[in-house]
Write a protein that holds these residues in place. Structure first.
Motif, PDB file in Angstrom:
ATOM      1  N   GLU A   6       0.835  -1.198   0.000  1.00 40.38           N
ATOM      2  CA  GLU A   6       0.000   0.000   0.000  1.00 40.38           C
ATOM      3  C   GLU A   6       0.870   1.249   0.000  1.00 40.38           C
ATOM      4  O   GLU A   6       2.009   1.239   0.485  1.00 40.38           O
ATOM      5  CB  GLU A   6      -0.901   0.051   1.239  1.00 40.38           C
ATOM      6  CG  GLU A   6      -1.881  -1.093   1.383  1.00 40.38           C
ATOM      7  CD  GLU A   6      -1.466  -2.062   2.437  1.00 40.38           C
ATOM      8  OE1 GLU A   6      -2.353  -2.713   3.026  1.00 40.38           O
ATOM      9  OE2 GLU A   6      -0.259  -2.179   2.686  1.00 40.38           O
ATOM     10  N   GLY A   8       0.238   5.942  -0.278  1.00 38.36           N
ATOM     11  CA  GLY A   8      -0.684   7.052  -0.464  1.00 38.36           C
ATOM     12  C   GLY A   8      -1.267   7.629   0.812  1.00 38.36           C
ATOM     13  O   GLY A   8      -1.983   8.628   0.766  1.00 38.36           O
ATOM     14  N   ARG A  19      -5.706   9.516  -2.105  1.00 41.99           N
ATOM     15  CA  ARG A  19      -5.901   8.302  -2.884  1.00 41.99           C
ATOM     16  C   ARG A  19      -4.891   7.262  -2.432  1.00 41.99           C
ATOM     17  O   ARG A  19      -3.675   7.469  -2.542  1.00 41.99           O
ATOM     18  CB  ARG A  19      -5.747   8.550  -4.381  1.00 41.99           C
ATOM     19  CG  ARG A  19      -6.151   7.325  -5.206  1.00 41.99           C
ATOM     20  CD  ARG A  19      -6.067   7.537  -6.694  1.00 41.99           C
ATOM     21  NE  ARG A  19      -4.707   7.501  -7.191  1.00 41.99           N
ATOM     22  CZ  ARG A  19      -4.383   7.305  -8.465  1.00 41.99           C
ATOM     23  NH1 ARG A  19      -5.344   7.116  -9.358  1.00 41.99           N
ATOM     24  NH2 ARG A  19      -3.120   7.312  -8.836  1.00 41.99           N
ATOM     25  N   SER A  21      -3.180   3.555  -2.814  1.00 45.33           N
ATOM     26  CA  SER A  21      -2.876   2.587  -3.863  1.00 45.33           C
ATOM     27  C   SER A  21      -2.410   1.289  -3.226  1.00 45.33           C
ATOM     28  O   SER A  21      -1.758   1.301  -2.179  1.00 45.33           O
ATOM     29  CB  SER A  21      -1.769   3.112  -4.784  1.00 45.33           C
ATOM     30  OG  SER A  21      -2.146   4.314  -5.405  1.00 45.33           O
ATOM     31  N   CYS A  22      -2.726   0.189  -3.885  1.00 49.62           N
ATOM     32  CA  CYS A  22      -2.283  -1.131  -3.432  1.00 49.62           C
ATOM     33  C   CYS A  22      -1.793  -1.888  -4.659  1.00 49.62           C
ATOM     34  O   CYS A  22      -2.599  -2.263  -5.517  1.00 49.62           O
ATOM     35  CB  CYS A  22      -3.417  -1.876  -2.751  1.00 49.62           C
ATOM     36  SG  CYS A  22      -3.061  -3.605  -2.380  1.00 49.62           S
ATOM     37  N   ALA A  23      -0.485  -2.070  -4.722  1.00 48.72           N
ATOM     38  CA  ALA A  23       0.115  -2.769  -5.855  1.00 48.72           C
ATOM     39  C   ALA A  23       0.261  -4.244  -5.532  1.00 48.72           C
ATOM     40  O   ALA A  23       0.881  -4.601  -4.510  1.00 48.72           O
ATOM     41  CB  ALA A  23       1.475  -2.157  -6.173  1.00 48.72           C
ATOM     42  N   THR A  71      -9.905  -0.444  -9.826  1.00 46.30           N
ATOM     43  CA  THR A  71      -8.722  -1.230 -10.153  1.00 46.30           C
ATOM     44  C   THR A  71      -8.155  -0.803 -11.496  1.00 46.30           C
ATOM     45  O   THR A  71      -8.886  -0.310 -12.367  1.00 46.30           O
ATOM     46  CB  THR A  71      -9.030  -2.736 -10.204  1.00 46.30           C
ATOM     47  OG1 THR A  71     -10.061  -2.965 -11.168  1.00 46.30           O
ATOM     48  CG2 THR A  71      -9.475  -3.262  -8.852  1.00 46.30           C
ATOM     49  N   THR A  77      -3.050  -2.849  -9.775  1.00 43.10           N
ATOM     50  CA  THR A  77      -3.197  -1.923  -8.655  1.00 43.10           C
ATOM     51  C   THR A  77      -4.668  -1.658  -8.364  1.00 43.10           C
ATOM     52  O   THR A  77      -5.458  -1.472  -9.293  1.00 43.10           O
ATOM     53  CB  THR A  77      -2.472  -0.604  -8.945  1.00 43.10           C
ATOM     54  OG1 THR A  77      -1.073  -0.866  -9.146  1.00 43.10           O
ATOM     55  CG2 THR A  77      -2.629   0.374  -7.795  1.00 43.10           C
ATOM     56  N   TYR A  79      -7.174   0.920  -6.084  1.00 44.72           N
ATOM     57  CA  TYR A  79      -7.144   2.256  -5.493  1.00 44.72           C
ATOM     58  C   TYR A  79      -8.326   2.455  -4.554  1.00 44.72           C
ATOM     59  O   TYR A  79      -9.370   1.822  -4.693  1.00 44.72           O
ATOM     60  CB  TYR A  79      -7.209   3.319  -6.587  1.00 44.72           C
ATOM     61  CG  TYR A  79      -6.096   3.256  -7.593  1.00 44.72           C
ATOM     62  CD1 TYR A  79      -6.299   2.657  -8.841  1.00 44.72           C
ATOM     63  CD2 TYR A  79      -4.846   3.793  -7.323  1.00 44.72           C
ATOM     64  CE1 TYR A  79      -5.282   2.595  -9.774  1.00 44.72           C
ATOM     65  CE2 TYR A  79      -3.825   3.733  -8.250  1.00 44.72           C
ATOM     66  CZ  TYR A  79      -4.044   3.136  -9.472  1.00 44.72           C
ATOM     67  OH  TYR A  79      -3.024   3.071 -10.391  1.00 44.72           O
TER      68      TYR A  79
END
Length: 112
Positions: A6, A8, A19, A21-23, A71, A77, A79
């Motif tokens: 994660e 942001g 926002r 983010s999760c990659a 997504t 990723t 969001y």
């Protein structure tokens, strides 16, 4: 093994936006539903938003109309767009895949 990272989080004033983010380490959105959870100190981890494999979305009542989950398959990723943030949104937010894999969490602080 799926890894989720994660980013942001941060400090924002009430009414502001962030926002998250999760990659993901692999293309998993067709396999697992993805979710964002949050957990206050001493509290239970609660679902904030979820997006299913079909793209269906669910939100906690407390964030409906303010948060949006989405997504980007090309970037692996997911969001969480958070608008109109309130002090009570302050906590650590976690990304989840299929109720199996968790990220390390990112802190969100809403304060003036």
């Amino acid at each position: 093994q799926v890894q989720l990272v994660e980013s942001g989080g941060g400090l924002v004033q009430p009414g502001g936006s962030l926002r998250l983010s999760c990659a993901a380490s692999a293309n998993i959105f067709s396999i697992y539903a993805m979710g964002w959870y949050r957990q206050a100190p001493g509290g239970q981890r609660e679902l904030v938003a979820r997006i299913g494999r079909s793209g269906s979305r669910n939100y906690a009542d407390s964030v409906k109309g303010r948060f949006t989950i989405s997504t980007d398959n090309a970037k692996n990723t997911v969001y969480l767009q958070m608008n109109s943030l309130k002090p009570e949104d302050t906590t650590v937010y976690y990304c989840n895949a299929g109720s199996l894999f968790w990220g390390q969490g990112t802190q969100v602080t809403v304060s003036s």
